[in-house]
Design an enzyme around this catalytic site. Sequence first.
Site, PDB file in Angstrom:
ATOM      1  N   ASN A  14       0.866  -1.159  -0.033  1.00  0.00           N
ATOM      2  CA  ASN A  14      -0.070  -0.121  -0.090  1.00  0.00           C
ATOM      3  C   ASN A  14       0.833   1.261  -0.070  1.00  0.00           C
ATOM      4  OD1 ASN A  14      -2.636   1.368   2.239  1.00  0.00           O
ATOM      5  ND2 ASN A  14      -2.363   1.437  -0.130  1.00  0.00           N
ATOM      6  N   CYS A  16       2.786   1.688  -3.125  1.00  0.00           N
ATOM      7  CA  CYS A  16       3.536   2.036  -4.683  1.00  0.00           C
ATOM      8  C   CYS A  16       2.064   1.930  -5.480  1.00  0.00           C
ATOM      9  CB  CYS A  16       4.467   1.054  -5.074  1.00  0.00           C
ATOM     10  SG  CYS A  16       6.042   0.930  -4.008  1.00  0.00           S
ATOM     11  N   ARG A  17       1.664   0.903  -5.691  1.00  0.00           N
ATOM     12  CA  ARG A  17       0.544   0.429  -6.740  1.00  0.00           C
ATOM     13  C   ARG A  17      -0.826   0.944  -6.428  1.00  0.00           C
ATOM     14  NH1 ARG A  17       1.986  -5.755  -7.528  1.00  0.00           N
ATOM     15  NH2 ARG A  17       2.364  -5.251  -5.383  1.00  0.00           N
ATOM     16  N   SER A  18      -1.248   0.334  -5.185  1.00  0.00           N
ATOM     17  CA  SER A  18      -2.625   0.747  -4.718  1.00  0.00           C
ATOM     18  C   SER A  18      -2.701   2.266  -4.544  1.00  0.00           C
ATOM     19  CB  SER A  18      -3.046  -0.179  -3.734  1.00  0.00           C
ATOM     20  OG  SER A  18      -2.389   0.013  -2.447  1.00  0.00           O
ATOM     21  N   ASP A 127       5.098  -5.188  -9.632  1.00  0.00           N
ATOM     22  CA  ASP A 127       5.394  -4.707  -8.574  1.00  0.00           C
ATOM     23  C   ASP A 127       6.696  -3.516  -9.016  1.00  0.00           C
ATOM     24  OD1 ASP A 127       6.224  -3.499  -6.190  1.00  0.00           O
ATOM     25  OD2 ASP A 127       6.293  -5.590  -5.123  1.00  0.00           O
TER      26      ASP A 127
HETATM   27  P1  4NP Z   1       3.316  -2.273  -3.459  1.00  0.00           P
HETATM   28  O1  4NP Z   1       4.834  -2.374  -3.538  1.00  0.00           O
HETATM   29  O2  4NP Z   1       2.824  -3.595  -3.038  1.00  0.00           O
HETATM   30  O3  4NP Z   1       2.781  -1.718  -4.801  1.00  0.00           O
HETATM   31  O4  4NP Z   1       3.061  -1.071  -2.238  1.00  0.00           O
HETATM   32  C1  4NP Z   1       5.793  -2.920  -2.544  1.00  0.00           C
HETATM   33  C2  4NP Z   1       6.028  -2.213  -1.414  1.00  0.00           C
HETATM   34  C3  4NP Z   1       6.659  -2.678  -0.474  1.00  0.00           C
HETATM   35  C4  4NP Z   1       7.229  -4.147  -0.637  1.00  0.00           C
HETATM   36  C5  4NP Z   1       7.137  -4.838  -1.847  1.00  0.00           C
HETATM   37  C6  4NP Z   1       6.186  -4.264  -2.732  1.00  0.00           C
HETATM   38  N1  4NP Z   1       8.082  -4.520   0.320  1.00  0.00           N
HETATM   39  O5  4NP Z   1       8.588  -5.729   0.152  1.00  0.00           O
HETATM   40  O6  4NP Z   1       8.357  -3.986   1.337  1.00  0.00           O
END
Ligand code: 4NP
Length: 159
Positions: A14, A16-18, A127
């Site tokens: 929560n 980057c993408r969302s 991601d």
């Molecule tokens: P999101 O990206 O799912 O698009 O917010 C990520 C943010 C953090 C992590 C992986 C993906 N992480 O491994 O901390």
Amino acid sequence: MARPVGILMVCLGNICRSPMAEGVLRARLIEAGLGEQVRVDSAATGSSHIGHPPDERAIACALKHGIDISAQRARRLALEDFDEFDVILCADRTILHDARIRKPRISHAQVELLLEWSGVGKKDVPDPYYGNARDFEQAFRLVDAAANGIVERVRQGRL
Ligand code: 4NP
């Protein structure tokens, strides 16, 4: 007026993408005059970034497209979300799997893949967390295309 439709964007962190998906969908709905009819939010299946603002690369990318997501804060997908939201849209197939496992039997929420449900025709939003600005741009373009598809669905009442 009828209760707004609730749409929840979900990814792993929560950050980057969302958050980009939430910000761009809200903006596209307002542009389309549908801002009052839909409630948009976002959440994480993971817990490592709870309370954090979006990743600075996501903030910069969205801002380049005129959308300020800096006030958002990451939160975890909660059981109540399956009651409070009508459509829960997942960034990729792993998130979809996790979200469907958590869905209570009595919930009527649709738990779907963001790009499929919005008619973009691809499955996963890759991601960008371990990538660079280009990967964020690519993710933004996909969630923006999804937002436009969702606006069409809302217009047509296909919820
Ligand atoms: P999101 O990206 O799912 O698009 O917010 C990520 C943010 C953090 C992590 C992986 C993906 N992480 O491994 O901390």
